[in-house]
Design a protein around this motif. Structure first.
Motif, PDB file in Angstrom:
ATOM      1  N   MET A   1       4.429  -3.305   7.583  1.00 43.88           N
ATOM      2  CA  MET A   1       3.286  -3.120   8.484  1.00 43.88           C
ATOM      3  C   MET A   1       3.431  -1.792   9.194  1.00 43.88           C
ATOM      4  SD  MET A   1       2.210  -3.117  11.826  1.00 43.88           S
ATOM      5  CE  MET A   1       3.657  -3.766  12.647  1.00 43.88           C
ATOM      6  N   SER A   2       2.366  -1.060   9.275  1.00 45.76           N
ATOM      7  CA  SER A   2       2.433   0.232   9.951  1.00 45.76           C
ATOM      8  C   SER A   2       1.212   0.432  10.821  1.00 45.76           C
ATOM      9  CB  SER A   2       2.519   1.364   8.926  1.00 45.76           C
ATOM     10  OG  SER A   2       1.294   1.513   8.258  1.00 45.76           O
ATOM     11  N   THR A   3       1.328   1.379  11.724  1.00 46.27           N
ATOM     12  CA  THR A   3       0.197   1.772  12.553  1.00 46.27           C
ATOM     13  C   THR A   3      -0.039   3.253  12.357  1.00 46.27           C
ATOM     14  OG1 THR A   3       1.649   2.204  14.414  1.00 46.27           O
ATOM     15  CG2 THR A   3       0.714   0.011  14.272  1.00 46.27           C
ATOM     16  N   THR A   4      -1.138   3.736  12.903  1.00 46.52           N
ATOM     17  CA  THR A   4      -1.482   5.142  12.777  1.00 46.52           C
ATOM     18  C   THR A   4      -0.408   6.016  13.409  1.00 46.52           C
ATOM     19  OG1 THR A   4      -3.785   4.467  12.931  1.00 46.52           O
ATOM     20  CG2 THR A   4      -3.322   6.790  13.229  1.00 46.52           C
TER      21      THR A   4
ATOM     22  N   VAL B   1      -5.392  -6.204  -4.269  1.00 44.83           N
ATOM     23  CA  VAL B   1      -5.182  -7.647  -4.379  1.00 44.83           C
ATOM     24  C   VAL B   1      -3.855  -7.946  -5.071  1.00 44.83           C
ATOM     25  CG1 VAL B   1      -6.014  -9.731  -5.529  1.00 44.83           C
ATOM     26  CG2 VAL B   1      -7.614  -8.278  -4.266  1.00 44.83           C
ATOM     27  N   ASN B   2      -3.573  -7.266  -6.151  1.00 46.72           N
ATOM     28  CA  ASN B   2      -2.348  -7.532  -6.907  1.00 46.72           C
ATOM     29  C   ASN B   2      -1.100  -7.128  -6.136  1.00 46.72           C
ATOM     30  OD1 ASN B   2      -3.834  -8.506  -9.078  1.00 46.72           O
ATOM     31  ND2 ASN B   2      -3.941  -6.506 -10.089  1.00 46.72           N
ATOM     32  N   ALA B   3      -1.186  -6.036  -5.402  1.00 51.62           N
ATOM     33  CA  ALA B   3       0.000  -5.519  -4.712  1.00 51.62           C
ATOM     34  C   ALA B   3       0.247  -6.196  -3.379  1.00 51.62           C
ATOM     35  CB  ALA B   3      -0.136  -4.008  -4.515  1.00 51.62           C
ATOM     36  N   HIS B   4      -0.816  -6.689  -2.717  1.00 52.65           N
ATOM     37  CA  HIS B   4      -0.657  -7.051  -1.311  1.00 52.65           C
ATOM     38  C   HIS B   4      -1.136  -8.451  -0.942  1.00 52.65           C
ATOM     39  CE1 HIS B   4       0.446  -2.917  -0.623  1.00 52.65           C
ATOM     40  NE2 HIS B   4      -0.700  -2.495  -1.130  1.00 52.65           N
ATOM     41  N   THR B   5      -1.573  -9.268  -1.909  1.00 53.25           N
ATOM     42  CA  THR B   5      -2.055 -10.610  -1.574  1.00 53.25           C
ATOM     43  C   THR B   5      -1.497 -11.647  -2.539  1.00 53.25           C
ATOM     44  OG1 THR B   5      -4.054 -10.637  -2.964  1.00 53.25           O
ATOM     45  CG2 THR B   5      -4.229  -9.555  -0.807  1.00 53.25           C
ATOM     46  N   LYS B   6      -1.586 -12.903  -2.130  1.00 57.12           N
ATOM     47  CA  LYS B   6      -1.257 -14.047  -2.974  1.00 57.12           C
ATOM     48  C   LYS B   6      -2.399 -15.048  -2.895  1.00 57.12           C
ATOM     49  CE  LYS B   6       2.795 -15.861  -3.227  1.00 57.12           C
ATOM     50  NZ  LYS B   6       4.100 -16.495  -2.930  1.00 57.12           N
ATOM     51  N   GLY B   7      -2.695 -15.692  -4.043  1.00 55.81           N
ATOM     52  CA  GLY B   7      -3.676 -16.761  -4.062  1.00 55.81           C
ATOM     53  C   GLY B   7      -5.033 -16.375  -4.597  1.00 55.81           C
TER      54      GLY B   7
ATOM     55  N   PHE C   1       2.247  -7.111   5.170  1.00 56.77           N
ATOM     56  CA  PHE C   1       1.910  -8.147   6.139  1.00 56.77           C
ATOM     57  C   PHE C   1       3.184  -8.831   6.628  1.00 56.77           C
ATOM     58  CE2 PHE C   1      -1.762  -7.164   3.622  1.00 56.77           C
ATOM     59  CZ  PHE C   1      -2.790  -7.127   4.555  1.00 56.77           C
ATOM     60  N   PHE C   2       3.048  -9.852   7.459  1.00 60.07           N
ATOM     61  CA  PHE C   2       4.196 -10.382   8.183  1.00 60.07           C
ATOM     62  C   PHE C   2       4.903 -11.544   7.486  1.00 60.07           C
ATOM     63  CE2 PHE C   2       1.667  -8.375  11.634  1.00 60.07           C
ATOM     64  CZ  PHE C   2       2.596  -7.421  11.994  1.00 60.07           C
ATOM     65  N   TYR C   3       4.611 -11.783   6.243  1.00 64.70           N
ATOM     66  CA  TYR C   3       5.401 -12.721   5.447  1.00 64.70           C
ATOM     67  C   TYR C   3       6.611 -11.993   4.858  1.00 64.70           C
ATOM     68  CZ  TYR C   3       1.979 -16.500   5.672  1.00 64.70           C
ATOM     69  OH  TYR C   3       1.149 -17.516   6.101  1.00 64.70           O
ATOM     70  N   GLU C   4       7.619 -12.766   4.469  1.00 56.63           N
ATOM     71  CA  GLU C   4       8.842 -12.152   3.939  1.00 56.63           C
ATOM     72  C   GLU C   4       8.558 -11.292   2.718  1.00 56.63           C
ATOM     73  OE1 GLU C   4      12.077 -14.761   3.239  1.00 56.63           O
ATOM     74  OE2 GLU C   4      12.198 -15.466   5.323  1.00 56.63           O
ATOM     75  N   ASP C   5       7.602 -11.709   1.887  1.00 56.71           N
ATOM     76  CA  ASP C   5       7.273 -10.917   0.709  1.00 56.71           C
ATOM     77  C   ASP C   5       6.267  -9.806   1.023  1.00 56.71           C
ATOM     78  OD1 ASP C   5       4.917 -12.317   1.041  1.00 56.71           O
ATOM     79  OD2 ASP C   5       5.048 -13.434  -0.836  1.00 56.71           O
ATOM     80  N   GLY C   6       5.831  -9.716   2.274  1.00 59.14           N
ATOM     81  CA  GLY C   6       4.915  -8.658   2.693  1.00 59.14           C
ATOM     82  C   GLY C   6       3.478  -8.859   2.261  1.00 59.14           C
ATOM     83  N   LYS C   7       3.147 -10.011   1.667  1.00 57.23           N
ATOM     84  CA  LYS C   7       1.807 -10.228   1.119  1.00 57.23           C
ATOM     85  C   LYS C   7       0.986 -11.176   1.989  1.00 57.23           C
ATOM     86  CE  LYS C   7       2.934  -9.335  -3.737  1.00 57.23           C
ATOM     87  NZ  LYS C   7       2.775  -9.799  -5.133  1.00 57.23           N
TER      88      LYS C   7
ATOM     89  N   GLY D   1      -1.940  -0.563   7.686  1.00 56.18           N
ATOM     90  CA  GLY D   1      -2.293   0.634   6.926  1.00 56.18           C
ATOM     91  C   GLY D   1      -1.457   0.808   5.677  1.00 56.18           C
ATOM     92  N   ASP D   2      -0.260   0.208   5.661  1.00 55.44           N
ATOM     93  CA  ASP D   2       0.596   0.292   4.477  1.00 55.44           C
ATOM     94  C   ASP D   2       0.477  -0.936   3.579  1.00 55.44           C
ATOM     95  OD1 ASP D   2       1.766  -1.547   6.110  1.00 55.44           O
ATOM     96  OD2 ASP D   2       3.709  -0.526   6.279  1.00 55.44           O
ATOM     97  N   GLY D   3      -0.428  -1.870   3.940  1.00 58.37           N
ATOM     98  CA  GLY D   3      -0.613  -3.062   3.120  1.00 58.37           C
ATOM     99  C   GLY D   3       0.504  -4.073   3.229  1.00 58.37           C
TER     100      GLY D   3
END
Length: 765
Positions: free
Chosen positions: A1-4, A297-303, A614-620, A610-612
């Motif tokens: 997770m990043s900020t500006t 979607v493929n790089a940053h999400t699940k489901g 998220f706060f799950y262990e896998d970042g997704k 901004g870096d895609g």
């Protein structure tokens, strides 16, 4: 997770002018055998009006955050002889940029009221309130609750807090109640407004993290508002939309033709409680038309596959007629969202206060994620918060979340908090509190016998109001801590503790965009009223746990404790250089860690993800869908109308305990309850504007004045939530994930008051 990226700090001030800080005034208290002294409730280093009282003897100004809604506007307070004598909007504050709504303009006026609670009061054996000393009030408080605990166990006493006191007071209250007084159960009235958003963000992002900043209102080329009327509910946010130079598409999904809907390029006037189906249909069409950012979607999400399969069951041509909208219009909406380069989706109470609110919010989050509209200027799935410090309550109230948005059921989290606070880990509960509605159910069952209510008004605001009032009267001991002795809940209290309000104490609020802003003391509280912070200090002393809170001497000392508790968390603010930096910067958005503060000063507009990552262990992030559930109480022959509720005017706020103290604000809205009704329905009942109507639900009845208007559809009516009459009618049902009440829909009948005989009309009124 990043900020500006932030700017290097060269030691100069930001664009926001540095303001004079003021502190809590000394308060003389009666002594109790030398134990309760004046010094107990004073803050170290306090003398007169603050750090440099001489500077306040001349005319000067200081900037503080407004204490009404969660917009968090900066107000420039004009000081003369150490007291605020007026205010104007702060032109350089990065939130409101020189604008203020009527409530903000009148923020000082409402403090000067003969309805202020000015002394502690106890109800005597005749049922009357009598004034007592603080010494007696603190004794009664402790004796009353300790006796209940001794007879019925620690779980027999609970507290209900607020989103309207500073974060430092919330932290103190939560720690005192849970760790000092051994209360297991406590919830906040943010359960009524923000629990859905909290749950949705936690499940989707891994943390309660609104990703946006107010600059996004001005950067979007397509804004989607669902169950949100910012023109009325958050007018300064709406002003930010009007500053947008991109000629954006504005899409509104709302059963009413609200003020925001009137300004929209597309008003999708759906039937009540069809928003989830409609959003699934929009999602399905976005997928079918190829508007998915597959790389994101493929790089940053699940489901996503589960999402695709689920929404395939909601084709637009099937859903549109069910929802009462045009499929052609829906396809236009899909095109505008799909082709938009910077799309933002916004929701407020029309979504949150719904029995399917969590999944509806997540349907918007899904759209933002799958189209890649997150982490960039003008994007995001964005919850607009209600109360001035609902975000502070979410992070710091210690109610449903352990301090710093940890979990009571996580032993590592409990150990972290115990070590930071230097307390025994066994003092921290290892199970979650009951939610607000479950606390009331506990009263009904006789399991909860004592209740402490702080800065909230459930006798007015809670759903199915009659039932709530009956439960308050069922308690063995009810303590109400409030600014006004005229508040509805005070009428049910056994003990009343008079509290200072906005402008009479200091601390921090956290607004909708995660910005910490300063509340400042610029007025004296009336009579013997104390800041909630000092009331908590007094209770800690009398309860016998004063030593546990020896470090908690003043709000800024507690802010430093909060910084330690936040370190390493997504909400990390360990890098803020105290109140002075917050003041100089015009507020600081979380996160701002000690690593961030490495020769840099915080950028004024920062967004998350901004870096895609998220706060799950896998970042997704998670894409979450669910089955549609039926409306609990649809209209029927006996109760043929949908009752919708919401904000009435810009000048009204919540239960009106403050706004009705302003003669200016009272002139800007109807003082008596009214109900909006469609002209066709009015004509069928021979009803005209201004006629008295009787509204009935299965819970009760109310009277209101008819306001005939085409802004509500036939078969629907609307009542503002600010009037006591409204919650005589509402249905007590809840979102199963967030436990938030569903205020926005129930079935009612309507008839002219003249349809009944004079005796019954008199009884109704």
């Amino acid at each position: 997770m990043s900020t500006t990226q932030s700017k290097p700090n060269d030691g100069s001030q930001t664009q926001h002018a540095k303001a004079t800080r003021t502190f809590e005034l000394p308060t003389l208290l009666q002594r109790r055998d030398g134990e309760m002294t004046r010094e107990l409730l004073l803050q170290p280093g306090q003398h007169g009006l603050g750090m440099t009282p001489a500077s306040l003897l001349a005319d000067t100004t200081t900037t503080a955050t407004c204490g009404y809604c969660a917009t968090g506007c900066g107000l420039r307070l004009h000081i003369r002889d150490g007291e605020a004598v007026g205010l104007t909007p702060e032109t350089d504050y990065p939130v409101n940029l020189g604008m203020a709504c009527p409530k903000g303009w009148e923020a000082l006026r409402v403090l000067d009221s003969d309805e202020r609670a000015t002394a502690p009061m106890i109800r005597d054996t005749n049922g009357d309130f009598v004034k007592v000393s603080w010494d007696e009030a603190f004794r009664r408080f402790c004796e009353g609750f300790k006796q209940i605990q001794a007879e019925h166990g620690n779980e027999s006493v609970a507290f209900v807090s607020t989103g309207q006191i500073p974060s430092e007071e919330m932290t103190f209250l939560g720690a005192l109640a849970k760790f000092g007084m051994n209360l297991l159960h406590g919830d906040g009235n943010t359960r009524q407004c923000m629990a859905t958003a909290v749950t949705a963000y936690k499940e989707s992002f891994g943390f309660d993290a609104p990703p946006y900043t107010y600059d996004d209102f001005e950067q979007s080329d397509c804004l989607v508002f669902v169950g949100s009327n910012p023109c009325i509910g958050h007018p300064i946010m709406w002003e930010r939309v009007l500053r947008n130079k991109n000629n954006p598409d504005i899409i509104v999904l709302d059963p009413r033709r609200t003020e925001t809907a009137m300004a929209a390029s597309e008003h999708v006037q759906l039937r009540p409680k069809y928003d989830l189906q409609l959003l699934y249909a929009i999602t399905n069409e976005l997928i079918k038309q190829g508007y998915v950012d597959e790389a994101f979607v493929n790089a940053h999400t699940k489901g996503f596959e589960e999402l695709r399969n689920h929404v395939a069951n909601f084709p637009i041509d099937d859903v549109a007629p069910q929802a009462g909208v045009d499929s052609v219009q829906l396809r236009r909406v899909v095109e505008k969202i799909g082709r938009g380069k910077a799309v933002s989706l916004w929701w407020t109470m029309g979504v949150n206060q719904s029995y399917e609110g969590t999944r509806t919010a997540q349907a918007m989050i899904n759209i933002a994620l799958m189209t890649g509209n997150i982490g960039r200027p003008g994007t995001g799935a964005n919850s607009i918060t209600g109360q001035c410090n609902a975000m502070g309550s979410r992070l710091w109230s210690n109610t449903t979340n352990l301090l710093g948005h940890r979990s009571f059921t996580n032993d590592d989290h409990r150990r972290e908090v115990a070590e930071i606070l230097d307390i025994d880990i066994d003092r921290i509960p290892n199970q979650n509190s009951l939610a607000y509605d479950q606390i009331l159910d506990g009263i009904r069952a006789g399991k909860i016998r004592g209740l402490w209510v702080i800065a909230t008004n459930p006798a007015h605001s809670w759903i199915d109001q009659k039932g709530a009032r009956e439960l308050l009267d069922q308690l063995d001991f009810l303590v109400v801590q409030d600014m006004y002795d005229s508040a509805d809940t005070v009428k049910h209290a056994d003990l009343v503790l008079p509290a200072a309000g906005w402008g009479e104490k200091e601390g921090t609020f956290i607004n909708s965009e995660r910005r910490y802003g300063l509340l400042k003391k610029v007025c004296k509280a009336p009579g013997e009223a104390l800041a909630d912070f000092q009331i908590f200090r007094g209770i800690a002393h009398y309860w016998g746990v004063g030593e546990m809170f020896a470090e908690w001497t003043d709000p800024e000392a507690v802010f430093r404790i909060m910084q330690r508790l936040s370190a390493g968390r997504p909400c990390d603010v360990s890098g803020i250089d105290g109140y002075e930096q917050i003041d100089a910067c015009g507020g600081i958005q979380w996160p701002w860690s000690s690593e961030d503060n490495n020769g840099f000063e915080p950028e004024q507009q920062r967004r998350l993800f901004g870096d895609g990552v998220f706060f799950y262990e896998d970042g997704k992030a998670r894409l979450i869908v669910d089955a549609i559930t039926p409306v609990p109480e649809p209209p029927c022959d006996d109760y043929p109308f949908w009752l919708l509720t919401g904000r009435g005017t810009v000048s009204q706020w919540h239960t009106q305990t403050r706004t009705n103290k302003s003669p200016v604000l009272r002139q800007l809205y109807p003082n008596e309850a009214y109900i909006e009704i469609n002209p066709a329905n009015a004509a069928s009942m021979n009803v005209s504007n201004g006629d008295p109507l009787v509204i009935r639900s299965r819970r009760g009845k109310a009277t209101a004045t008819a306001f005939v208007t085409p802004t509500v559809a036939s078969g629907q009516v609307f009542m503002p939530m600010h009037y006591t009459e409204t919650n005589h009618l509402t249905l007590s049902h809840f979102d199963p994930y967030s436990r938030q009440p569903s205020y926005k829909d129930c079935a009612v009948s309507i008839e002219p008051a003249s349809a009944r005989n004079p005796v019954e009309r008199e009884n109704i009124q």
